[in-house]
Design a protein around this motif. Structure first.
Motif, PDB file in Angstrom:
ATOM      1  N   ASN A 193      60.861  35.620   4.962  1.00  0.00           N
ATOM      2  CA  ASN A 193      61.942  35.348   5.884  1.00  0.00           C
ATOM      3  C   ASN A 193      62.758  34.139   5.433  1.00  0.00           C
ATOM      4  OD1 ASN A 193      61.396  37.530   7.516  1.00  0.00           O
ATOM      5  ND2 ASN A 193      60.103  36.350   8.916  1.00  0.00           N
ATOM      6  N   ASP A 194      62.064  33.103   4.922  1.00  0.00           N
ATOM      7  CA  ASP A 194      62.779  31.914   4.460  1.00  0.00           C
ATOM      8  C   ASP A 194      63.691  32.249   3.287  1.00  0.00           C
ATOM      9  OD1 ASP A 194      61.564  30.345   6.371  1.00  0.00           O
ATOM     10  OD2 ASP A 194      60.012  29.592   5.023  1.00  0.00           O
ATOM     11  N   TYR A 195      63.180  33.035   2.345  1.00  0.00           N
ATOM     12  CA  TYR A 195      63.987  33.402   1.178  1.00  0.00           C
ATOM     13  C   TYR A 195      65.212  34.210   1.606  1.00  0.00           C
ATOM     14  CZ  TYR A 195      65.412  35.135  -3.359  1.00  0.00           C
ATOM     15  OH  TYR A 195      66.151  35.434  -4.486  1.00  0.00           O
ATOM     16  N   THR A 196      65.016  35.143   2.523  1.00  0.00           N
ATOM     17  CA  THR A 196      66.131  35.955   3.012  1.00  0.00           C
ATOM     18  C   THR A 196      67.165  35.081   3.701  1.00  0.00           C
ATOM     19  OG1 THR A 196      64.834  37.972   3.194  1.00  0.00           O
ATOM     20  CG2 THR A 196      66.771  37.815   4.613  1.00  0.00           C
ATOM     21  N   SER A 197      66.724  34.211   4.553  1.00  0.00           N
ATOM     22  CA  SER A 197      67.640  33.327   5.261  1.00  0.00           C
ATOM     23  C   SER A 197      68.436  32.460   4.284  1.00  0.00           C
ATOM     24  CB  SER A 197      66.856  32.446   6.233  1.00  0.00           C
ATOM     25  OG  SER A 197      67.714  31.562   6.897  1.00  0.00           O
ATOM     26  N   GLU A 198      67.758  31.899   3.303  1.00  0.00           N
ATOM     27  CA  GLU A 198      68.430  31.057   2.309  1.00  0.00           C
ATOM     28  C   GLU A 198      69.403  31.877   1.462  1.00  0.00           C
ATOM     29  OE1 GLU A 198      65.476  28.884   0.103  1.00  0.00           O
ATOM     30  OE2 GLU A 198      64.601  28.077   1.936  1.00  0.00           O
ATOM     31  N   SER A 199      69.030  33.103   1.118  1.00  0.00           N
ATOM     32  CA  SER A 199      69.901  33.961   0.317  1.00  0.00           C
ATOM     33  C   SER A 199      71.158  34.329   1.089  1.00  0.00           C
ATOM     34  CB  SER A 199      69.164  35.236  -0.108  1.00  0.00           C
ATOM     35  OG  SER A 199      68.106  34.914  -0.980  1.00  0.00           O
ATOM     36  N   PRO A 204      66.125  44.847   7.079  1.00  0.00           N
ATOM     37  CA  PRO A 204      64.797  44.938   6.468  1.00  0.00           C
ATOM     38  C   PRO A 204      64.600  46.330   5.868  1.00  0.00           C
ATOM     39  CG  PRO A 204      64.648  44.114   8.715  1.00  0.00           C
ATOM     40  CD  PRO A 204      66.057  44.611   8.514  1.00  0.00           C
ATOM     41  N   THR A 205      63.841  46.400   4.797  1.00  0.00           N
ATOM     42  CA  THR A 205      63.536  47.659   4.140  1.00  0.00           C
ATOM     43  C   THR A 205      62.212  47.494   3.398  1.00  0.00           C
ATOM     44  OG1 THR A 205      64.463  49.386   2.708  1.00  0.00           O
ATOM     45  CG2 THR A 205      64.828  47.106   2.026  1.00  0.00           C
ATOM     46  N   LEU A 249      60.477  47.795  -0.759  1.00  0.00           N
ATOM     47  CA  LEU A 249      60.669  47.968  -2.184  1.00  0.00           C
ATOM     48  C   LEU A 249      59.289  48.160  -2.781  1.00  0.00           C
ATOM     49  CD1 LEU A 249      62.623  47.948  -4.605  1.00  0.00           C
ATOM     50  CD2 LEU A 249      62.277  45.483  -4.751  1.00  0.00           C
ATOM     51  N   SER A 250      59.075  49.290  -3.390  1.00  0.00           N
ATOM     52  CA  SER A 250      57.771  49.635  -3.947  1.00  0.00           C
ATOM     53  C   SER A 250      56.685  49.571  -2.867  1.00  0.00           C
ATOM     54  CB  SER A 250      57.440  48.705  -5.125  1.00  0.00           C
ATOM     55  OG  SER A 250      56.285  49.135  -5.803  1.00  0.00           O
ATOM     56  N   GLY A 251      57.066  49.966  -1.640  1.00  0.00           N
ATOM     57  CA  GLY A 251      56.113  49.993  -0.536  1.00  0.00           C
ATOM     58  C   GLY A 251      55.811  48.631   0.072  1.00  0.00           C
ATOM     59  N   ILE A 252      56.551  47.615  -0.325  1.00  0.00           N
ATOM     60  CA  ILE A 252      56.316  46.246   0.131  1.00  0.00           C
ATOM     61  C   ILE A 252      57.503  45.816   0.990  1.00  0.00           C
ATOM     62  CG2 ILE A 252      56.022  43.859  -0.679  1.00  0.00           C
ATOM     63  CD1 ILE A 252      54.927  45.312  -3.309  1.00  0.00           C
ATOM     64  N   PRO A 253      57.273  45.102   2.095  1.00  0.00           N
ATOM     65  CA  PRO A 253      58.400  44.653   2.908  1.00  0.00           C
ATOM     66  C   PRO A 253      59.445  43.927   2.060  1.00  0.00           C
ATOM     67  CG  PRO A 253      56.354  44.199   4.040  1.00  0.00           C
ATOM     68  CD  PRO A 253      55.986  44.654   2.648  1.00  0.00           C
ATOM     69  N   ALA A 254      60.702  44.245   2.306  1.00  0.00           N
ATOM     70  CA  ALA A 254      61.802  43.683   1.518  1.00  0.00           C
ATOM     71  C   ALA A 254      63.021  43.525   2.415  1.00  0.00           C
ATOM     72  CB  ALA A 254      62.112  44.617   0.343  1.00  0.00           C
ATOM     73  N   GLN A 296      71.882  44.995  -2.926  1.00  0.00           N
ATOM     74  CA  GLN A 296      70.815  44.171  -3.485  1.00  0.00           C
ATOM     75  C   GLN A 296      69.600  44.255  -2.560  1.00  0.00           C
ATOM     76  OE1 GLN A 296      71.141  39.690  -3.940  1.00  0.00           O
ATOM     77  NE2 GLN A 296      71.561  40.438  -6.005  1.00  0.00           N
ATOM     78  N   ILE A 297      68.446  44.446  -3.182  1.00  0.00           N
ATOM     79  CA  ILE A 297      67.180  44.498  -2.447  1.00  0.00           C
ATOM     80  C   ILE A 297      66.241  43.493  -3.093  1.00  0.00           C
ATOM     81  CG2 ILE A 297      65.209  45.936  -1.773  1.00  0.00           C
ATOM     82  CD1 ILE A 297      67.051  48.371  -2.120  1.00  0.00           C
ATOM     83  N   TRP A 298      65.530  42.723  -2.262  1.00  0.00           N
ATOM     84  CA  TRP A 298      64.571  41.771  -2.816  1.00  0.00           C
ATOM     85  C   TRP A 298      63.284  41.772  -2.016  1.00  0.00           C
ATOM     86  CZ3 TRP A 298      69.303  39.779  -0.855  1.00  0.00           C
ATOM     87  CH2 TRP A 298      69.203  39.147   0.380  1.00  0.00           C
ATOM     88  N   THR A 299      62.234  41.401  -2.726  1.00  0.00           N
ATOM     89  CA  THR A 299      60.926  41.219  -2.106  1.00  0.00           C
ATOM     90  C   THR A 299      60.207  40.115  -2.851  1.00  0.00           C
ATOM     91  OG1 THR A 299      58.935  42.344  -1.287  1.00  0.00           O
ATOM     92  CG2 THR A 299      59.668  42.920  -3.510  1.00  0.00           C
ATOM     93  N   ILE A 300      59.151  39.618  -2.263  1.00  0.00           N
ATOM     94  CA  ILE A 300      58.336  38.579  -2.905  1.00  0.00           C
ATOM     95  C   ILE A 300      56.910  39.083  -2.973  1.00  0.00           C
ATOM     96  CG2 ILE A 300      57.463  36.216  -2.775  1.00  0.00           C
ATOM     97  CD1 ILE A 300      60.011  35.505  -1.221  1.00  0.00           C
ATOM     98  N   ILE A 301      56.363  39.030  -4.174  1.00  0.00           N
ATOM     99  CA  ILE A 301      54.978  39.427  -4.402  1.00  0.00           C
ATOM    100  C   ILE A 301      54.312  38.304  -5.182  1.00  0.00           C
ATOM    101  CG2 ILE A 301      53.421  41.126  -5.429  1.00  0.00           C
ATOM    102  CD1 ILE A 301      55.807  43.102  -5.338  1.00  0.00           C
ATOM    103  N   ASP A 302      53.223  37.789  -4.654  1.00  0.00           N
ATOM    104  CA  ASP A 302      52.474  36.732  -5.332  1.00  0.00           C
ATOM    105  C   ASP A 302      53.391  35.601  -5.802  1.00  0.00           C
ATOM    106  OD1 ASP A 302      50.128  38.210  -4.964  1.00  0.00           O
ATOM    107  OD2 ASP A 302      50.415  39.289  -6.854  1.00  0.00           O
ATOM    108  N   ASN A 303      54.240  35.121  -4.904  1.00  0.00           N
ATOM    109  CA  ASN A 303      55.160  34.012  -5.167  1.00  0.00           C
ATOM    110  C   ASN A 303      56.191  34.298  -6.254  1.00  0.00           C
ATOM    111  OD1 ASN A 303      54.148  32.260  -3.170  1.00  0.00           O
ATOM    112  ND2 ASN A 303      52.431  31.743  -4.503  1.00  0.00           N
ATOM    113  N   ARG A 304      56.449  35.571  -6.548  1.00  0.00           N
ATOM    114  CA  ARG A 304      57.497  35.962  -7.489  1.00  0.00           C
ATOM    115  C   ARG A 304      58.522  36.798  -6.727  1.00  0.00           C
ATOM    116  NH1 ARG A 304      53.131  36.413 -11.186  1.00  0.00           N
ATOM    117  NH2 ARG A 304      53.495  35.082 -12.964  1.00  0.00           N
TER     118      ARG A 304
END
Length: 103
Positions: free
Chosen positions: A1-7, A29-30, A32-37, A55-63
């Motif tokens: 949520n923080d990354y989305t808000s900042e973006s 919200p959507t 990406l690869s079955g992960i919240p994005a 543009q679609i983004w997600t965070i996995i293991d701090n990436r």
């Protein structure tokens, strides 16, 4: 949520010198690869050209993983179905913690 808000703030905020050239048309919200994005669609006026982007983004293991599609506004919808199929077929493999430090 923080990354989305900042973006979202960066796309429309005063700190973005190009903010006046960007208009977000969708933000939802959507997955990406079955992960919240999060997904945004936006118009961008770049040097007189009208572009549409998704543009679609997600965070996995701090990436952060970001997928972006952009095209001239007149051609955007022509390719969007193929792009959506490619995005839905994307698989992101998690990196085992013991390998994270070696990347």
């Amino acid at each position: 949520n923080d990354y989305t808000s900042e973006s979202l703030t960066a796309y429309g905020g005063a700190s973005n010198l190009n903010a006046s050239n960007i208009t977000i048309t969708k933000s939802t919200p959507t997955t990406l690869s079955g992960i919240p994005a999060h997904e945004i669609s936006y118009r961008e006026n770049l040097e007189g050209s009208e572009l549409m982007k998704k543009q679609i983004w997600t965070i996995i293991d701090n990436r952060v993983y970001v997928v972006t599609y952009g095209a001239d506004a007149s051609q955007y919808m022509d390719y969007l179905p193929d792009v959506d199929r490619m995005i839905s077929s994307l698989k992101i493999a998690r990196v085992p913690p013991e390998l994270t430090n070696s990347l």
